[in-house]
Design a protein around this motif. Structure first.
Motif, mmCIF file in Angstrom:
data_model
loop_
_atom_site.group_PDB
_atom_site.id
_atom_site.type_symbol
_atom_site.label_atom_id
_atom_site.label_comp_id
_atom_site.label_asym_id
_atom_site.label_seq_id
_atom_site.Cartn_x
_atom_site.Cartn_y
_atom_site.Cartn_z
ATOM 1 N N UNK A 54 -83.121 78.777 5.045
ATOM 2 C CA UNK A 54 -83.322 80.116 4.466
ATOM 3 C C UNK A 54 -82.398 81.492 5.402
ATOM 4 N N UNK A 55 -82.800 80.482 6.370
ATOM 5 C CA UNK A 55 -82.607 82.533 7.689
ATOM 6 C C UNK A 55 -81.913 81.005 8.350
ATOM 7 N N UNK A 56 -81.183 80.831 8.880
ATOM 8 C CA UNK A 56 -79.504 80.775 9.064
ATOM 9 C C UNK A 56 -78.060 80.262 8.785
ATOM 10 N N UNK A 57 -77.734 80.747 9.208
ATOM 11 C CA UNK A 57 -75.773 80.071 8.930
ATOM 12 C C UNK A 57 -75.226 79.783 9.952
ATOM 13 N N UNK A 58 -74.319 78.987 9.535
ATOM 14 C CA UNK A 58 -73.325 78.314 10.409
ATOM 15 C C UNK A 58 -72.327 78.024 10.669
ATOM 16 N N UNK A 59 -71.294 78.512 11.468
ATOM 17 C CA UNK A 59 -69.817 78.718 11.097
ATOM 18 C C UNK A 59 -68.765 77.603 12.108
ATOM 19 N N UNK A 60 -68.430 76.975 11.675
ATOM 20 C CA UNK A 60 -67.960 76.001 12.855
ATOM 21 C C UNK A 60 -66.292 76.449 13.010
ATOM 22 N N UNK A 105 -68.792 76.209 18.244
ATOM 23 C CA UNK A 105 -70.315 75.985 16.702
ATOM 24 C C UNK A 105 -71.006 78.017 16.999
ATOM 25 N N UNK A 106 -71.704 77.857 15.948
ATOM 26 C CA UNK A 106 -72.278 79.040 16.396
ATOM 27 C C UNK A 106 -73.376 78.855 14.862
ATOM 28 N N UNK A 107 -74.851 79.481 15.391
ATOM 29 C CA UNK A 107 -75.741 79.611 14.167
ATOM 30 C C UNK A 107 -75.859 81.145 14.193
ATOM 31 N N UNK A 108 -76.211 81.829 13.344
ATOM 32 C CA UNK A 108 -76.697 83.146 12.897
ATOM 33 C C UNK A 108 -77.977 83.300 12.492
ATOM 34 N N UNK A 109 -79.279 83.847 13.260
ATOM 35 C CA UNK A 109 -80.401 83.592 12.467
ATOM 36 C C UNK A 109 -81.184 84.926 12.027
ATOM 37 N N UNK A 110 -80.780 85.205 10.712
ATOM 38 C CA UNK A 110 -81.705 85.915 9.847
ATOM 39 C C UNK A 110 -82.991 86.069 9.910
ATOM 40 N N UNK A 111 -83.759 87.058 9.956
ATOM 41 C CA UNK A 111 -85.793 86.816 9.416
ATOM 42 C C UNK A 111 -85.476 86.788 7.842
ATOM 43 N N UNK A 112 -84.570 87.362 6.864
ATOM 44 C CA UNK A 112 -85.537 86.330 5.791
ATOM 45 C C UNK A 112 -83.816 85.943 5.282
ATOM 46 N N UNK A 113 -83.758 84.848 4.236
ATOM 47 C CA UNK A 113 -82.473 84.576 3.082
ATOM 48 C C UNK A 113 -81.570 86.605 3.231
ATOM 49 N N UNK A 114 -80.404 85.773 3.562
ATOM 50 C CA UNK A 114 -79.599 86.914 3.680
ATOM 51 C C UNK A 114 -78.180 86.549 3.012
ATOM 52 N N UNK A 174 -83.065 96.341 0.040
ATOM 53 C CA UNK A 174 -83.898 95.375 1.154
ATOM 54 C C UNK A 174 -84.322 94.393 0.703
ATOM 55 N N UNK A 175 -84.860 94.491 -0.621
ATOM 56 C CA UNK A 175 -85.527 93.308 -1.516
ATOM 57 C C UNK A 175 -83.793 92.615 -1.988
ATOM 58 N N UNK A 176 -82.832 93.383 -2.249
ATOM 59 C CA UNK A 176 -81.364 92.373 -2.425
ATOM 60 C C UNK A 176 -81.262 91.452 -1.567
ATOM 61 N N UNK A 177 -81.533 91.461 0.005
ATOM 62 C CA UNK A 177 -81.144 91.122 0.454
ATOM 63 C C UNK A 177 -81.914 89.666 0.936
ATOM 64 N N UNK A 178 -82.734 89.807 0.291
ATOM 65 C CA UNK A 178 -84.169 88.290 0.436
ATOM 66 C C UNK A 178 -83.276 86.965 -0.248
ATOM 67 N N UNK A 179 -82.517 87.244 -1.784
ATOM 68 C CA UNK A 179 -82.641 86.755 -3.218
ATOM 69 C C UNK A 179 -81.684 86.113 -2.529
ATOM 70 N N UNK A 180 -81.720 84.544 -3.249
ATOM 71 C CA UNK A 180 -80.777 83.545 -3.050
ATOM 72 C C UNK A 180 -80.259 83.234 -4.263
ATOM 73 N N UNK A 181 -80.793 83.254 -5.485
ATOM 74 C CA UNK A 181 -80.389 82.754 -6.945
ATOM 75 C C UNK A 181 -79.478 84.016 -6.993
ATOM 76 N N UNK A 182 -78.284 84.062 -7.309
ATOM 77 C CA UNK A 182 -77.594 84.983 -7.754
ATOM 78 C C UNK A 182 -77.353 86.052 -8.792
ATOM 79 N N UNK A 183 -78.170 85.351 -10.467
ATOM 80 C CA UNK A 183 -78.727 86.232 -11.186
ATOM 81 C C UNK A 183 -79.910 87.299 -10.898
ATOM 82 N N UNK A 184 -81.393 86.693 -10.210
ATOM 83 C CA UNK A 184 -82.326 87.654 -9.661
ATOM 84 C C UNK A 184 -81.457 88.567 -8.159
#
Length: 533
Positions: free
Chosen positions: A90-96, A148-157, A471-481
């Protein structure tokens, strides 16, 4: 994970040449050979791709630099320097990353250059509109290996890949210790983009040369000359005379003229760019250029009163602005995202026009005789900008708020507007991520350097309720929510009249016969989307 073939489209053509700067032979040859001449309405202020989040600057950067994630003509993310991107928990993205990419000087691109770029962005000094908001959620950059690079975030983004479509990647070897002036001089402007920067003279000239080693394939144009022609009439005349091969920001009047001329075609599309009026919320006390009817500064800021803001909105006939000033080239609207886009709030319609109701609200707020204001506006930023301000001023004056207009070149206008030195101004914003959080976090979020929020909040508006939704919108992974929360925030901005929306701008480019241009909703005028028929 996202992975598709790269589409060759570079960035906007920007700044230009003084009329005498292009030799006659080059102008006559134009795109009839492999030289492309473009006439642009607005000049970029810097070749540093991280100095100022300003579309003309971004246009120039798109030619010279590349991004991990690019955008297509419909604002959809597509591969760039990254071939794919995948959430890791939930807190990182990996880019190839794409192998074999070379900088303009022949050195190889690696993940270390990405790490350097992300560290540099929030540290660029004296930026009037920082890119820091796009990297705000990144708490740690992990270089896994050279590709390969991973970008870590404090919460879901969930929108991090979209945000990175604005982040031009620069090289560590050329950029370490470099200043903005080093980029302007060309010393540090070493990119991986389809063109190399040959010469940049602010306000006058940009010369670009083809990068034959571009990873997306060599472009057909060996050279691109970017001329700034601020006035719409001379810009159209330059196209018709053959001095340039393509122009942007075609005025409503000139669209009709160009359509009738067999020597040219007009490329058009709807944009996400909202034209709106903005008010200064930075103080409770007197404001610049806001006075009583005798010219004395008002003792308190009238725009802090919601009734005044609603009155000013009611005093504007948006349908008339579009039909008379824009000759139908726009869509009256009450929010910054057009219909059909994710997080557009369908409950919000076009604000009504009711000058009489506006007068009553002004009286309730303690201004039965109105007051005086000046609308500040650029006169070279987008089609009919100063005419829009003049028409809005006339409408407010008829409602009882005596209004004048101060029109300036965008470079002078933005320098003062970004410092909250105006009471009211005409502004625009293109929601180029295609969703609501881009506007929320940059334009109306409370200015907070530590959080990298509100970096383009010239009005200095601040409301903890709105910030919490954003700020709340940045933490939600569900698109509808997430969309439900963003729609709440959009409604808040509308209910509180944080801005006074007018209309979405329709975009038009003039193109010489024999060429074709793919119009894009991001309003970029890029040489890579210009091809021979």
């Amino acid at each position: 994970m996202h992975q598709t073939p790269i589409r060759r489209r570079a960035l906007p053509a920007l700044l230009g040449m003084a009329a005498g700067g292009l030799d006659r032979a080059a102008r006559a040859q134009g795109a009839r050979g492999d030289v492309l001449n473009i006439g642009l309405a607005t000049t970029p202020g810097s070749a540093d791709p991280h100095f100022y989040n300003f579309q003309p600057n971004n246009n120039l950067a798109l030619h010279v630099f590349s991004r991990l994630v690019e955008r297509d003509a419909r604002i959809r993310p597509i591969p760039g320097l990254a071939l794919s991107w995948t959430p890791v928990g939930d807190t990182a993205w990996e880019f190839k990353l794409r192998p074999g990419v070379k900088w303009h000087d022949g050195r190889g691109f690696t993940a270390d250059d990405v790490a350097f770029t992300l560290d540099r962005i929030p540290k660029v000094p004296n930026s009037p509109g920082s890119f820091a908001g796009f990297v705000r959620p990144i708490t740690r950059v992990e270089v896994v290996d050279p590709l390969t690079i991973r970008l870590h975030t404090a919460g879901p983004h969930p929108v991090l890949p979209n945000d990175l479509t604005f982040v031009s990647i620069v090289s560590r070897h050329a950029g370490e210790g470099a200043t903005t002036e080093d980029y302007n001089s060309g010393k540090a402007a070493i990119g991986t983009g389809p063109y190399r920067l040959v010469r940049f003279q602010p306000g006058s000239l940009v010369e670009l040369a083809r990068n034959d080693a571009y990873f997306g394939g060599a472009e057909p144009w060996s050279r691109v000359n970017l001329r700034v022609i601020p006035q719409a009439g001379p810009r159209a005349a330059a196209l018709l005379s053959g001095d340039v091969d393509l122009i942007d920001a075609v005025s409503a009047n000139d669209v009709q003229t160009l359509r009738r001329d067999p020597r040219v075609t007009v490329a058009e599309t709807q944009s996400t760019r909202l034209i709106f009026l903005q008010m200064n919320f930075s103080t409770d006390g007197p404001l610049p250029d806001v006075t009583d009817n005798e010219g004395r500064p008002l003792p308190r800021n009238p725009f802090k009163d919601l009734r005044v803001r609603r009155a000013l909105s009611l005093g504007l006939d948006r349908e008339a602005l579009v039909s008379r000033v824009m000759e139908g080239r726009g869509t009256p609207y009450g929010q910054w995202l057009p219909a059909g886009f994710y997080s557009n709030n369908p409950e919000i319609g076009v604000p009504p026009f009711d000058a009489e109701a506006g007068r009553r609200l002004l009286a309730e707020a303690g201004y039965p005789q109105g007051f005086r204001v000046t609308i500040h506006t650029p006169n070279d930023r987008f089609a009919n900008d100063s005419r829009i301000a003049q028409a809005a001023a006339a409408m407010w004056t008829r409602m009882g708020v005596a209004t004048t207009v101060d029109a300036q070149p965008y470079s002078a206008f933005s320098a003062r507007a970004s410092k909250a030195e105006y009471g009211v101004w005409l502004h625009s914003w293109a929601s180029s991520t295609g969703e609501a959080s881009y506007f929320l976090s940059n334009v109306v979020a409370t200015v907070d350097a530590a959080k990298r929020m509100g970096v383009n909040n010239w009005s200095r508006y601040s409301d903890p309720r709105l910030d919490a939704l954003t700020e709340k919108s940045f933490t939600l992974l569900d698109p509808a929510e997430r969309e439900a929360v963003l729609r709440q925030a959009v409604k808040h901005v509308s209910d509180e009249v944080v801005i006074i929306p007018l209309f979405h701008l329709a975009l038009a480019w003039g193109v010489r016969q024999g060429l074709r241009f793919e119009a894009n909703m991001s309003d970029y005028t890029d040489a890579m989307d210009i091809r021979r028929d």
